[in-house]
Scaffold this motif. Sequence first.
Motif, PDB file in Angstrom:
ATOM      1  N   MET A   1       2.859 -46.179 118.492  1.00 33.41           N
ATOM      2  CA  MET A   1       3.894 -45.596 119.341  1.00 33.41           C
ATOM      3  C   MET A   1       3.964 -46.363 120.655  1.00 33.41           C
ATOM      4  SD  MET A   1       4.232 -41.662 120.789  1.00 33.41           S
ATOM      5  CE  MET A   1       4.055 -40.930 119.167  1.00 33.41           C
ATOM      6  N   SER A   2       5.147 -46.746 121.057  1.00 34.80           N
ATOM      7  CA  SER A   2       5.344 -47.442 122.324  1.00 34.80           C
ATOM      8  C   SER A   2       4.989 -46.536 123.490  1.00 34.80           C
ATOM      9  CB  SER A   2       6.804 -47.892 122.429  1.00 34.80           C
ATOM     10  OG  SER A   2       7.074 -48.408 123.700  1.00 34.80           O
ATOM     11  N   ASP A   3       4.796 -47.148 124.653  1.00 33.77           N
ATOM     12  CA  ASP A   3       4.476 -46.368 125.847  1.00 33.77           C
ATOM     13  C   ASP A   3       5.693 -45.668 126.428  1.00 33.77           C
ATOM     14  OD1 ASP A   3       1.837 -47.148 125.679  1.00 33.77           O
ATOM     15  OD2 ASP A   3       2.093 -48.856 127.037  1.00 33.77           O
ATOM     16  N   THR A   4       6.911 -46.101 126.041  1.00 36.00           N
ATOM     17  CA  THR A   4       8.138 -45.488 126.543  1.00 36.00           C
ATOM     18  C   THR A   4       9.098 -45.232 125.388  1.00 36.00           C
ATOM     19  OG1 THR A   4       9.262 -47.594 126.941  1.00 36.00           O
ATOM     20  CG2 THR A   4       7.909 -46.708 128.740  1.00 36.00           C
ATOM     21  N   PHE A   5      10.099 -44.420 125.650  1.00 37.06           N
ATOM     22  CA  PHE A   5      11.150 -44.158 124.670  1.00 37.06           C
ATOM     23  C   PHE A   5      12.485 -44.040 125.400  1.00 37.06           C
ATOM     24  CE2 PHE A   5       9.568 -40.103 126.126  1.00 37.06           C
ATOM     25  CZ  PHE A   5      10.671 -39.289 126.257  1.00 37.06           C
ATOM     26  N   LYS A   6      13.551 -44.382 124.686  1.00 39.04           N
ATOM     27  CA  LYS A   6      14.893 -44.340 125.272  1.00 39.04           C
ATOM     28  C   LYS A   6      15.445 -42.919 125.217  1.00 39.04           C
ATOM     29  CE  LYS A   6      18.429 -46.320 123.150  1.00 39.04           C
ATOM     30  NZ  LYS A   6      19.369 -47.350 122.641  1.00 39.04           N
ATOM     31  N   ALA A   7      16.130 -42.521 126.289  1.00 45.28           N
ATOM     32  CA  ALA A   7      16.671 -41.157 126.356  1.00 45.28           C
ATOM     33  C   ALA A   7      17.852 -41.099 127.314  1.00 45.28           C
ATOM     34  CB  ALA A   7      15.589 -40.178 126.809  1.00 45.28           C
ATOM     35  N   VAL A   8      18.681 -40.081 127.135  1.00 41.61           N
ATOM     36  CA  VAL A   8      19.673 -39.717 128.145  1.00 41.61           C
ATOM     37  C   VAL A   8      18.955 -38.852 129.165  1.00 41.61           C
ATOM     38  CG1 VAL A   8      21.811 -38.493 128.640  1.00 41.61           C
ATOM     39  CG2 VAL A   8      21.585 -39.777 126.503  1.00 41.61           C
ATOM     40  N   LEU A   9      18.822 -39.340 130.371  1.00 42.82           N
ATOM     41  CA  LEU A   9      18.090 -38.610 131.403  1.00 42.82           C
ATOM     42  C   LEU A   9      19.062 -38.111 132.468  1.00 42.82           C
ATOM     43  CD1 LEU A   9      15.045 -37.967 131.879  1.00 42.82           C
ATOM     44  CD2 LEU A   9      15.083 -39.757 133.622  1.00 42.82           C
ATOM     45  N   LEU A  10      18.986 -36.828 132.740  1.00 41.05           N
ATOM     46  CA  LEU A  10      19.809 -36.229 133.787  1.00 41.05           C
ATOM     47  C   LEU A  10      19.005 -36.141 135.079  1.00 41.05           C
ATOM     48  CD1 LEU A  10      21.471 -33.219 131.906  1.00 41.05           C
ATOM     49  CD2 LEU A  10      22.256 -35.580 132.067  1.00 41.05           C
ATOM     50  N   ARG A  11      19.657 -36.502 136.168  1.00 35.40           N
ATOM     51  CA  ARG A  11      19.046 -36.348 137.487  1.00 35.40           C
ATOM     52  C   ARG A  11      20.011 -35.588 138.389  1.00 35.40           C
ATOM     53  NH1 ARG A  11      14.532 -39.524 137.984  1.00 35.40           N
ATOM     54  NH2 ARG A  11      14.292 -41.254 136.487  1.00 35.40           N
ATOM     55  N   GLU A  12      19.463 -34.861 139.345  1.00 34.64           N
ATOM     56  CA  GLU A  12      20.284 -34.092 140.279  1.00 34.64           C
ATOM     57  C   GLU A  12      20.026 -34.573 141.696  1.00 34.64           C
ATOM     58  OE1 GLU A  12      21.433 -29.430 140.859  1.00 34.64           O
ATOM     59  OE2 GLU A  12      19.314 -29.954 141.034  1.00 34.64           O
ATOM     60  N   ALA A  13      21.103 -34.854 142.416  1.00 40.91           N
ATOM     61  CA  ALA A  13      21.018 -35.235 143.821  1.00 40.91           C
ATOM     62  C   ALA A  13      22.243 -34.694 144.543  1.00 40.91           C
ATOM     63  CB  ALA A  13      20.946 -36.751 143.971  1.00 40.91           C
ATOM     64  N   ASP A  14      22.014 -34.054 145.686  1.00 33.87           N
ATOM     65  CA  ASP A  14      23.109 -33.459 146.474  1.00 33.87           C
ATOM     66  C   ASP A  14      23.956 -32.523 145.622  1.00 33.87           C
ATOM     67  OD1 ASP A  14      22.324 -34.952 148.716  1.00 33.87           O
ATOM     68  OD2 ASP A  14      23.508 -36.674 148.033  1.00 33.87           O
ATOM     69  N   LYS A  15      23.272 -31.743 144.760  1.00 32.91           N
ATOM     70  CA  LYS A  15      23.909 -30.743 143.895  1.00 32.91           C
ATOM     71  C   LYS A  15      24.851 -31.354 142.867  1.00 32.91           C
ATOM     72  CE  LYS A  15      23.558 -26.968 147.238  1.00 32.91           C
ATOM     73  NZ  LYS A  15      24.274 -25.872 147.950  1.00 32.91           N
ATOM     74  N   LYS A  16      24.705 -32.653 142.616  1.00 37.06           N
ATOM     75  CA  LYS A  16      25.504 -33.332 141.603  1.00 37.06           C
ATOM     76  C   LYS A  16      24.585 -33.868 140.523  1.00 37.06           C
ATOM     77  CE  LYS A  16      28.885 -37.038 140.908  1.00 37.06           C
ATOM     78  NZ  LYS A  16      29.659 -38.141 141.521  1.00 37.06           N
ATOM     79  N   VAL A  17      24.957 -33.632 139.259  1.00 37.16           N
ATOM     80  CA  VAL A  17      24.153 -34.075 138.123  1.00 37.16           C
ATOM     81  C   VAL A  17      24.753 -35.364 137.561  1.00 37.16           C
ATOM     82  CG1 VAL A  17      23.405 -33.508 135.778  1.00 37.16           C
ATOM     83  CG2 VAL A  17      23.400 -31.747 137.552  1.00 37.16           C
ATOM     84  N   THR A  18      23.905 -36.365 137.343  1.00 39.41           N
ATOM     85  CA  THR A  18      24.341 -37.625 136.743  1.00 39.41           C
ATOM     86  C   THR A  18      23.504 -37.899 135.501  1.00 39.41           C
ATOM     87  OG1 THR A  18      22.832 -38.881 138.163  1.00 39.41           O
ATOM     88  CG2 THR A  18      25.108 -38.605 138.923  1.00 39.41           C
ATOM     89  N   ALA A  19      24.116 -38.590 134.537  1.00 35.53           N
ATOM     90  CA  ALA A  19      23.442 -38.922 133.279  1.00 35.53           C
ATOM     91  C   ALA A  19      23.377 -40.430 133.129  1.00 35.53           C
ATOM     92  CB  ALA A  19      24.204 -38.312 132.103  1.00 35.53           C
ATOM     93  N   ALA A  20      22.214 -40.929 132.669  1.00 36.12           N
ATOM     94  CA  ALA A  20      22.047 -42.364 132.442  1.00 36.12           C
ATOM     95  C   ALA A  20      21.043 -42.579 131.318  1.00 36.12           C
ATOM     96  CB  ALA A  20      21.581 -43.064 133.708  1.00 36.12           C
TER      97      ALA A  20
END
Length: 332
Positions: A1-20
């Motif tokens: 198993m690799s040390d990382t995996f690819k994902a859609v990650l959501l982050r919140e800043a200034d009450k705004k949610v972004t996906a990357a």
Amino acid sequence: MSDTFKAVLLREADKKVTAAIEQVPVTDLPDGDVTVRVAYTTLNYKDGMVLNGIGRLVRTYPHIPGVDFSGTVETSENPDFKPGDKVVLTGWRVGEMHWGGYAELARVKGDWLVKLPEGIGLDDAMAIGTAGFTAMLAVDTLERHGMSKDQGEVLVTGAAGGVGSVATAILANLGYSVAGSTGRPEQADYLRDLGASEVIDRAELAEAPSRPLAAERFAGCIDNVAGVTLSNLLTQMKYGSAVAAVGLAGGNDLNTTVLPFLLRGVGILGIDSVMCPKERRLQVWQRIAKELPMRKLHHMIERHKMEDLPELGKAILKGAVRGRTVVEIAGG
């Protein structure tokens, strides 16, 4: 198993949610006794809300969304599962309170997983997904209430959506006469191909009822809309029939009178596919394997990649997604 995996990650800043799309350390996976290599996931209305930060369904960020997935067990500390098992997950607030399926790896409680029934592949499992599971749960619940195909027409509202499409196909396959309601007239042929014998313009049900009881028309209903639509159709339900309430695309208010309930014995049956007990969940999946026509299921699929999910999340909120969306993660 690799040390990382690819994902859609959501982050919140200034009450705004972004996906990357990001590489996430495996050590960041949440607690759970089974780790699954995700093969496919899908898109539901709730996913669209989560991807766009609507409704405060997610309280802690960063977060991986995706309320359902299918895949292969990679590691397990649960006695019911072993590496190599093909599994599906729907519900249990995965993708909301717990990291979900928009990733190459998911770690969950084994009690949330279902081994794939014979005859259902990993891709089919997500063509079915939460929407298909909810549709069959609704049909099964209505039949337990007494609905039968000799009683008359069954209405499906929001019929061109995920739950509605699968519900239409299942009901037609079981021999019911199905009326599909949609606000997209260009989907009429699609609904007839799924088995609808009548297509009703959403506008017919979109106005508040003019009187507490109208002529009896429907012997059952699977309602994805709620709001004014549910208020209206309650006045048209036949004596002793019921509405399976599965969604709220038209709002969560319900303005009605008690007369449909008191004078016609009409029932509203709440369909909760999220916390549905495991024994019932297994029964419903077995019915899906036997009674969902796979040819029709394949007809309603649109296929996408993980990278498409942020934009798909916007499209589904606008009513621009038809049928079922299968998103390939690792395939299989």
